[in-house]
Write an enzyme that holds these catalytic residues in place. Structure first.
Site, PDB file in Angstrom:
ATOM      1  N   LEU A  94      16.565  25.306  36.468  1.00  0.00           N
ATOM      2  CA  LEU A  94      16.962  25.131  37.873  1.00  0.00           C
ATOM      3  C   LEU A  94      18.299  25.840  38.026  1.00  0.00           C
ATOM      4  O   LEU A  94      19.192  25.652  37.186  1.00  0.00           O
ATOM      5  CB  LEU A  94      17.098  23.635  38.198  1.00  0.00           C
ATOM      6  CG  LEU A  94      17.470  23.227  39.627  1.00  0.00           C
ATOM      7  CD1 LEU A  94      16.926  21.830  39.947  1.00  0.00           C
ATOM      8  CD2 LEU A  94      18.965  23.250  39.869  1.00  0.00           C
ATOM      9  N   VAL A  96      21.180  27.843  41.027  1.00  0.00           N
ATOM     10  CA  VAL A  96      21.568  28.209  42.396  1.00  0.00           C
ATOM     11  C   VAL A  96      22.438  29.461  42.310  1.00  0.00           C
ATOM     12  O   VAL A  96      23.331  29.546  41.444  1.00  0.00           O
ATOM     13  CB  VAL A  96      22.355  27.038  43.036  1.00  0.00           C
ATOM     14  CG1 VAL A  96      22.957  27.438  44.376  1.00  0.00           C
ATOM     15  CG2 VAL A  96      21.445  25.812  43.212  1.00  0.00           C
ATOM     16  N   GLY A 102      27.676  24.593  45.421  1.00  0.00           N
ATOM     17  CA  GLY A 102      28.583  23.661  46.093  1.00  0.00           C
ATOM     18  C   GLY A 102      28.190  23.356  47.520  1.00  0.00           C
ATOM     19  O   GLY A 102      28.966  22.773  48.279  1.00  0.00           O
ATOM     20  N   GLY A 106      21.611  22.695  44.932  1.00  0.00           N
ATOM     21  CA  GLY A 106      21.115  22.258  43.621  1.00  0.00           C
ATOM     22  C   GLY A 106      20.506  20.860  43.724  1.00  0.00           C
ATOM     23  O   GLY A 106      19.405  20.606  43.221  1.00  0.00           O
ATOM     24  N   ASP A 130      15.726  20.209  30.704  1.00  0.00           N
ATOM     25  CA  ASP A 130      16.504  20.793  29.610  1.00  0.00           C
ATOM     26  C   ASP A 130      17.819  21.280  30.196  1.00  0.00           C
ATOM     27  O   ASP A 130      17.820  22.250  30.959  1.00  0.00           O
ATOM     28  CB  ASP A 130      15.767  21.996  28.999  1.00  0.00           C
ATOM     29  CG  ASP A 130      14.515  21.573  28.271  1.00  0.00           C
ATOM     30  OD1 ASP A 130      14.556  20.526  27.596  1.00  0.00           O
ATOM     31  OD2 ASP A 130      13.492  22.275  28.392  1.00  0.00           O
ATOM     32  N   TYR A 140      22.809  16.562  35.938  1.00  0.00           N
ATOM     33  CA  TYR A 140      21.605  15.718  35.947  1.00  0.00           C
ATOM     34  C   TYR A 140      21.963  14.232  35.863  1.00  0.00           C
ATOM     35  O   TYR A 140      21.309  13.396  36.502  1.00  0.00           O
ATOM     36  CB  TYR A 140      20.654  16.133  34.817  1.00  0.00           C
ATOM     37  CG  TYR A 140      20.024  17.480  35.080  1.00  0.00           C
ATOM     38  CD1 TYR A 140      19.209  17.687  36.199  1.00  0.00           C
ATOM     39  CD2 TYR A 140      20.247  18.572  34.240  1.00  0.00           C
ATOM     40  CE1 TYR A 140      18.644  18.926  36.461  1.00  0.00           C
ATOM     41  CE2 TYR A 140      19.684  19.818  34.500  1.00  0.00           C
ATOM     42  CZ  TYR A 140      18.887  19.984  35.609  1.00  0.00           C
ATOM     43  OH  TYR A 140      18.332  21.211  35.886  1.00  0.00           O
ATOM     44  N   PHE A 143      22.552  12.479  38.998  1.00  0.00           N
ATOM     45  CA  PHE A 143      21.365  12.063  39.755  1.00  0.00           C
ATOM     46  C   PHE A 143      20.534  11.014  39.002  1.00  0.00           C
ATOM     47  O   PHE A 143      19.364  10.804  39.306  1.00  0.00           O
ATOM     48  CB  PHE A 143      20.505  13.294  40.090  1.00  0.00           C
ATOM     49  CG  PHE A 143      21.163  14.189  41.100  1.00  0.00           C
ATOM     50  CD1 PHE A 143      21.096  13.901  42.454  1.00  0.00           C
ATOM     51  CD2 PHE A 143      21.885  15.297  40.700  1.00  0.00           C
ATOM     52  CE1 PHE A 143      21.724  14.709  43.391  1.00  0.00           C
ATOM     53  CE2 PHE A 143      22.520  16.118  41.628  1.00  0.00           C
ATOM     54  CZ  PHE A 143      22.430  15.821  42.972  1.00  0.00           C
TER      55      PHE A 143
HETATM   56  C1  LIG Z   1      24.390  23.168  38.285  1.00  0.00           C
HETATM   57  C2  LIG Z   1      23.964  23.743  39.648  1.00  0.00           C
HETATM   58  C3  LIG Z   1      22.447  23.798  39.716  1.00  0.00           C
HETATM   59  C4  LIG Z   1      24.497  22.814  40.759  1.00  0.00           C
HETATM   60  O1  LIG Z   1      24.044  23.312  42.025  1.00  0.00           O
HETATM   61  P1  LIG Z   1      24.948  23.192  43.327  1.00  0.00           P
HETATM   62  O2  LIG Z   1      24.155  23.657  44.479  1.00  0.00           O
HETATM   63  O3  LIG Z   1      26.251  23.878  43.096  1.00  0.00           O
HETATM   64  O4  LIG Z   1      25.179  21.622  43.382  1.00  0.00           O
HETATM   65  P2  LIG Z   1      25.168  20.714  44.704  1.00  0.00           P
HETATM   66  O5  LIG Z   1      26.116  21.279  45.722  1.00  0.00           O
HETATM   67  O6  LIG Z   1      23.767  20.521  45.147  1.00  0.00           O
HETATM   68  O7  LIG Z   1      25.716  19.340  44.157  1.00  0.00           O
HETATM   69  C5  LIG Z   1      25.024  18.129  44.451  1.00  0.00           C
HETATM   70  C6  LIG Z   1      25.815  16.985  43.857  1.00  0.00           C
HETATM   71  O8  LIG Z   1      25.924  17.192  42.448  1.00  0.00           O
HETATM   72  C7  LIG Z   1      27.294  17.153  42.075  1.00  0.00           C
HETATM   73  N1  LIG Z   1      27.460  18.137  41.006  1.00  0.00           N
HETATM   74  C8  LIG Z   1      27.279  19.489  41.076  1.00  0.00           C
HETATM   75  N2  LIG Z   1      27.483  20.041  39.856  1.00  0.00           N
HETATM   76  C9  LIG Z   1      27.804  19.014  39.030  1.00  0.00           C
HETATM   77  C10 LIG Z   1      28.145  18.922  37.652  1.00  0.00           C
HETATM   78  N3  LIG Z   1      28.159  20.007  36.881  1.00  0.00           N
HETATM   79  N4  LIG Z   1      28.423  17.702  37.139  1.00  0.00           N
HETATM   80  C11 LIG Z   1      28.378  16.584  37.898  1.00  0.00           C
HETATM   81  N5  LIG Z   1      28.064  16.597  39.210  1.00  0.00           N
HETATM   82  C12 LIG Z   1      27.783  17.798  39.764  1.00  0.00           C
HETATM   83  C13 LIG Z   1      28.066  17.557  43.327  1.00  0.00           C
HETATM   84  O9  LIG Z   1      29.385  17.062  43.287  1.00  0.00           O
HETATM   85  C14 LIG Z   1      27.232  16.896  44.405  1.00  0.00           C
HETATM   86  O10 LIG Z   1      27.550  15.511  44.453  1.00  0.00           O
HETATM   87  P3  LIG Z   1      27.410  14.652  45.835  1.00  0.00           P
HETATM   88  O11 LIG Z   1      26.042  14.937  46.391  1.00  0.00           O
HETATM   89  O12 LIG Z   1      27.584  13.241  45.371  1.00  0.00           O
HETATM   90  O13 LIG Z   1      28.487  15.170  46.719  1.00  0.00           O
HETATM   91  C15 LIG Z   1      24.570  25.151  39.898  1.00  0.00           C
HETATM   92  O14 LIG Z   1      25.962  25.081  39.763  1.00  0.00           O
HETATM   93  C16 LIG Z   1      24.023  26.229  38.964  1.00  0.00           C
HETATM   94  O15 LIG Z   1      22.998  26.818  39.236  1.00  0.00           O
HETATM   95  N6  LIG Z   1      24.745  26.506  37.866  1.00  0.00           N
HETATM   96  C17 LIG Z   1      24.328  27.545  36.929  1.00  0.00           C
HETATM   97  C18 LIG Z   1      23.003  27.224  36.249  1.00  0.00           C
HETATM   98  C19 LIG Z   1      22.928  25.831  35.652  1.00  0.00           C
HETATM   99  O16 LIG Z   1      23.882  25.326  35.057  1.00  0.00           O
HETATM  100  N7  LIG Z   1      21.765  25.176  35.803  1.00  0.00           N
HETATM  101  C20 LIG Z   1      21.572  23.797  35.348  1.00  0.00           C
HETATM  102  C21 LIG Z   1      20.238  23.635  34.726  1.00  0.00           C
HETATM  103  S1  LIG Z   1      20.091  24.338  33.129  1.00  0.00           S
END
Ligand SMILES: CC(C)(COP(=O)(O)OP(=O)(O)OC[C@H]1O[C@@H](n2cnc3c(N)ncnc32)[C@H](O)[C@@H]1OP(=O)(O)O)[C@@H](O)C(=O)NCCC(=O)NCCS
Length: 169
Positions: A94, A96, A102, A106, A130, A140, A143
């Site tokens: 997954l 973004v 942000g 995600g 994973d 994760y 959530f």
């Molecule tokens: C990790 C990732 C998917 C998060 O996506 P995002 O769109 O930036 O996250 P969101 O804006 O949807 O965040 C939703 C919630 O999760 C929280 N959150 C986001 N990243 C977080 C983290 N690393 N740790 C804890 N909480 C996190 C946010 O604070 C937000 O909280 P809220 O709804 O209570 O305000 C994105 O940063 C990404 O793609 N990173 C690179 C790839 C990656 O690491 N993928 C993970 C799977 S392997």
């Protein structure tokens, strides 16, 4: 028409080359390998499209899978049947695009994946993910996902808990 800035749909022939989540391994998978997995029925891939620019803002993959009963925490195992394998939905990847991080995308992609797992007519005990590093683990855990074992970056969320979480929203 929905006012949400993104629409989530199955990956088809869209151009994926501009996608950049900041993680080279995930980018490479999405640019070059995901279509083979889809073609071979090893995964389905859903993408979020930015409605204003028609650009791919995020994606995730889903597949059926299983985990060994012994990989789950003891208090969970106590309440499960004694079959050696536990059926799960596997959320493989997954991500973004950096431009859209942000902005709750995600979380929306994760909610969409969980909703599809709940709605599926094929039974699964949990959604398993994973996480590639500690940052992803904390995403994760935010959530409600729990680690399979203490050192593991593989986390799970029972479908029953996911349904309860939805009820509390
Ligand atoms: C990790 C990732 C998917 C998060 O996506 P995002 O769109 O930036 O996250 P969101 O804006 O949807 O965040 C939703 C919630 O999760 C929280 N959150 C986001 N990243 C977080 C983290 N690393 N740790 C804890 N909480 C996190 C946010 O604070 C937000 O909280 P809220 O709804 O209570 O305000 C994105 O940063 C990404 O793609 N990173 C690179 C790839 C990656 O690491 N993928 C993970 C799977 S392997």
């Amino acid at each position: 028409m929905s006012k949400a800035p993104f629409r989530i749909e199955l990956l088809q022939k869209q151009d994926r080359s501009a996608f950049d989540c900041g993680e080279p391994e995930l980018n490479a998978y999405f640019h070059t390998r995901v279509s083979q997995d889809v073609r071979r029925n090893y995964a389905t891939c859903f993408i979020a499209i930015d409605k204003t620019g028609d650009r791919i803002a995020g994606f995730y993959t889903l597949a059926m899978g299983s985990v060994s009963l012994g990989e789950l925490p003891e208090d969970v195992v106590k309440r499960l049947p004694r079959y050696p394998q536990v059926p799960v939905v596997h959320l493989g990847r997954l991500a973004v695009d950096q431009k859209y991080q942000g902005q709750k995308l995600g979380g929306s992609l994760l909610a969409d994946a969980i909703a599809r797992s709940i709605e599926s007519e094929i039974a699964a005990y949990a959604v398993v993910v994973d996480a590639k590093d500690e940052n992803a683990v904390s995403f994760y855990e935010h959530f409600g996902f729990l680690p399979l074992s203490r050192s593991s970056k593989t986390l799970f969320l029972p479908i029953s808990k996911a349904i309860k979480n939805l009820g509390n929203k």
